[in-house]
Design a protein around this motif. Structure first.
Motif, short mmCIF file in Angstrom:
data_model
loop_
_atom_site.label_atom_id
_atom_site.label_comp_id
_atom_site.label_asym_id
_atom_site.label_seq_id
_atom_site.Cartn_x
_atom_site.Cartn_y
_atom_site.Cartn_z
N ARG A 1 0.85 -1.18 0.00
CA ARG A 1 0.00 0.00 0.00
C ARG A 1 0.89 1.24 0.00
NH1 ARG A 1 -2.70 -2.95 -1.83
NH2 ARG A 1 -4.79 -3.70 -1.27
N PRO A 2 0.38 2.38 -0.47
CA PRO A 2 1.20 3.59 -0.58
C PRO A 2 1.86 3.97 0.73
CG PRO A 2 -0.85 3.89 -1.77
CD PRO A 2 -0.98 2.59 -1.02
N GLU A 3 3.10 4.40 0.62
CA GLU A 3 3.87 4.79 1.79
C GLU A 3 3.49 6.17 2.30
OE1 GLU A 3 8.64 5.16 3.01
OE2 GLU A 3 8.03 4.49 1.00
N PHE A 4 3.01 7.05 1.37
CA PHE A 4 2.65 8.41 1.72
C PHE A 4 1.21 8.70 1.34
CE2 PHE A 4 7.20 8.36 0.75
CZ PHE A 4 7.73 8.89 1.92
N SER A 5 0.59 9.61 2.07
CA SER A 5 -0.77 10.02 1.72
C SER A 5 -0.78 10.67 0.34
CB SER A 5 -1.31 11.00 2.76
OG SER A 5 -0.61 12.24 2.69
N THR A 6 -1.95 10.71 -0.29
CA THR A 6 -2.03 11.29 -1.63
C THR A 6 -1.63 12.75 -1.63
OG1 THR A 6 -3.80 9.75 -2.23
CG2 THR A 6 -3.58 11.74 -3.57
N ARG A 7 -2.00 13.50 -0.57
CA ARG A 7 -1.65 14.91 -0.52
C ARG A 7 -0.13 15.10 -0.42
NH1 ARG A 7 -3.53 18.84 4.31
NH2 ARG A 7 -5.35 17.47 4.17
N ALA A 8 0.51 14.34 0.47
CA ALA A 8 1.96 14.45 0.62
C ALA A 8 2.67 13.98 -0.64
CB ALA A 8 2.41 13.64 1.83
N TRP A 9 2.17 12.91 -1.23
CA TRP A 9 2.76 12.37 -2.46
C TRP A 9 2.71 13.39 -3.59
CZ3 TRP A 9 -0.12 10.02 -6.84
CH2 TRP A 9 0.72 9.35 -7.74
N PHE A 10 1.54 14.01 -3.77
CA PHE A 10 1.40 14.99 -4.84
C PHE A 10 2.31 16.19 -4.59
CE2 PHE A 10 -0.48 18.78 -6.71
CZ PHE A 10 -0.66 18.37 -8.02
N ALA A 11 2.42 16.63 -3.33
CA ALA A 11 3.27 17.77 -3.02
C ALA A 11 4.72 17.47 -3.37
CB ALA A 11 3.15 18.13 -1.53
N ARG B 1 10.84 6.52 -5.95
CA ARG B 1 11.07 6.29 -4.52
C ARG B 1 9.83 6.59 -3.68
NH1 ARG B 1 10.56 5.42 -0.32
NH2 ARG B 1 11.89 5.58 1.53
N VAL B 2 9.07 7.62 -4.03
CA VAL B 2 7.92 8.01 -3.21
C VAL B 2 6.63 7.32 -3.66
CG1 VAL B 2 8.95 10.24 -2.67
CG2 VAL B 2 7.38 10.05 -4.61
N SER B 3 6.70 6.49 -4.71
CA SER B 3 5.49 5.87 -5.27
C SER B 3 5.35 4.39 -4.93
CB SER B 3 5.47 6.05 -6.80
OG SER B 3 5.45 7.42 -7.14
N LYS B 4 6.15 3.91 -4.00
CA LYS B 4 6.04 2.51 -3.61
C LYS B 4 4.62 2.20 -3.13
CE LYS B 4 7.84 -0.97 -0.41
NZ LYS B 4 8.76 -1.25 0.72
N GLY B 5 4.07 1.08 -3.62
CA GLY B 5 2.75 0.66 -3.20
C GLY B 5 1.63 1.17 -4.07
N ARG B 6 1.88 2.11 -4.94
CA ARG B 6 0.85 2.60 -5.84
C ARG B 6 0.81 1.77 -7.12
NH1 ARG B 6 -1.46 7.16 -4.00
NH2 ARG B 6 -0.35 8.19 -2.30
N THR B 7 -0.27 1.88 -7.86
CA THR B 7 -0.37 1.17 -9.13
C THR B 7 0.21 2.05 -10.23
OG1 THR B 7 -2.56 2.05 -9.62
CG2 THR B 7 -2.45 0.00 -8.34
N LEU B 8 0.48 1.43 -11.38
CA LEU B 8 0.95 2.20 -12.52
C LEU B 8 -0.07 3.27 -12.92
CD1 LEU B 8 2.56 -0.52 -14.82
CD2 LEU B 8 3.73 1.40 -13.72
N ARG B 9 -1.36 2.93 -12.80
CA ARG B 9 -2.39 3.91 -13.16
C ARG B 9 -2.35 5.10 -12.21
NH1 ARG B 9 -6.35 0.63 -13.66
NH2 ARG B 9 -6.07 0.48 -15.93
#
Length: 358
Positions: free
Chosen positions: A93-103, A344-352
């Motif tokens: 599952r994503p390591e960071f919240s969507t808000r932190a990831w986008f930032a 590095r910050v996208s671990k756990g996310r899907t390609l989409r």
């Protein structure tokens, strides 16, 4: 170099080690270049300008086709049948919240450059458009559309392609988080030898140019602000000092880790950017800004295919070389650095998720 110690596909438990061939190979390539630029700035400027002119004149068509092709490819990758592939084990599952990831994505990808050219580029296109007369209403609408083109999906398509490839081979296949891993399907285990070292050295070399461009523009912008506000002379000495200060701040952010440093700094950057956006929107001619945005967006979308493949085949190509080809080369040079960070910050996310988010 980062070498995963977990099972293949896990991409967890990295051990940070120095790769002497990559480190000293990069140093051997970069040091003479920097020495030449510092000791002989005049001849260096002449040589670099001539090299740039030759590259853009000879390979402009290649830049155009490559960047357009990468955008189409990454959209197919994210929206097609491979979009569900997770960057890590199936239960990750994503390591960071969507808000932190986008930032973090936004700050790493276009922070300094966007603040500089977000103002400078529309004004320059308005004054001297590629076609027609400057200072007209049509030039104003085209200026924003051109800026959308240079800073829109094409640039992020380059980053998304690199980030997705690195994240897949690192978190899914357990390979090092370096550019060599992307070539594993072609060269197999040979990526761990001299061939892989050469690829990583070239990635460092390209990153040097991307970093130099970003820091150089940022230092000039901050220096101009200090000169305007406080009368400080915006000279090379000031710009070197600013670059040193920015580098120290960035180093401190990296050393403190993603959670404590980069994430918090990125969120602060986005917060300040949104505050600036709201201020300009409310203080400026608000209705005109909305009207012009919609008009420019329509013009951008209506000419997207034409601009994506335009090379000025029957002209002198000067405008394309100064703008579009310059940008595409900048994004490509910056892609190994930004792509590694995106991975590095996208671990756990899907390609989409990665493609749509980026």
């Amino acid at each position: 170099m980062t070498t995963p110690k977990g099972p293949a596909g896990a991409g967890s438990g990295p051990e940070r080690t120095l790769s002497p061939p990559v480190f000293f190979g990069s140093l051997a390539l970069i040091a003479p270049f920097l020495a030449f630029a510092l000791l002989a700035p005049g001849p260096a400027e002449t040589l670099f300008a001539a090299s740039l002119a030759w590259i853009t004149r000879t390979f402009g068509w290649f830049y155009v086709l490559t960047v357009a092709g990468l955008l189409v490819f990454v959209l197919w990758l994210g929206l097609g049948r491979f979009g569900h592939v997770r960057l890590g084990p199936d239960d990750a599952r994503p390591e960071f919240s969507t808000r932190a990831w986008f930032a973090m994505l936004f700050s790493a990808g276009m922070g300094i450059g966007l603040l500089f050219f977000g103002v400078a580029e529309p004004m320059m296109h308005y004054a001297a458009p590629p076609l027609g007369d400057g200072g007209t209403e049509d030039a104003a609408r085209s200026a924003l559309a051109l800026t959308f083109f240079h800073w829109g999906p094409h640039a992020w398509g380059i980053y998304a392609t690199m980030g997705a490839a690195l994240a897949y081979f690192h978190f899914r296949r357990g390979l090092p988080l370096t550019l060599r891993s992307v070539l594993y399907p072609l060269f197999g285990e040979r990526i761990h030898g001299p061939l892989g070292h050469a690829v990583d050295v070239l990635a460092v070399w390209g990153t040097l140019f991307g970093l130099a461009t970003s820091l150089g523009l940022g230092a000039m912008q901050v220096g101009a602000g200090l000169e305007h506000l406080f009368g400080v002379a915006n000279e090379p000495a000031l710009q070197v000092g600013l670059i040193a200060a920015i580098t120290l701040a960035a180093t401190a952010s990296v050393v403190s880790g993603l959670d404590k440093g980069i994430k918090l700094l990125s969120q602060a950057n986005v917060g300040l950017g949104l505050a600036l956006f709201v201020f300009v929107l409310l203080a400026g001619p608000t209705l005109l800004l909305f009207d012009l945005f919609a008009d420019a967006l329509g013009r951008y979308l209506g000419t997207l295919a034409e601009r994506s493949l335009s090379t000025d085949a029957f002209g002198d190509g000067a405008w394309h070389a100064s703008w579009t080809h310059f940008y595409w080369g900048w994004w490509i040079a910056w892609a190994p650095f930004v792509g590694t960070f995106i991975a590095r910050v996208s671990k756990g996310r899907t390609l989409r998720e990665l493609v749509l988010g980026v």
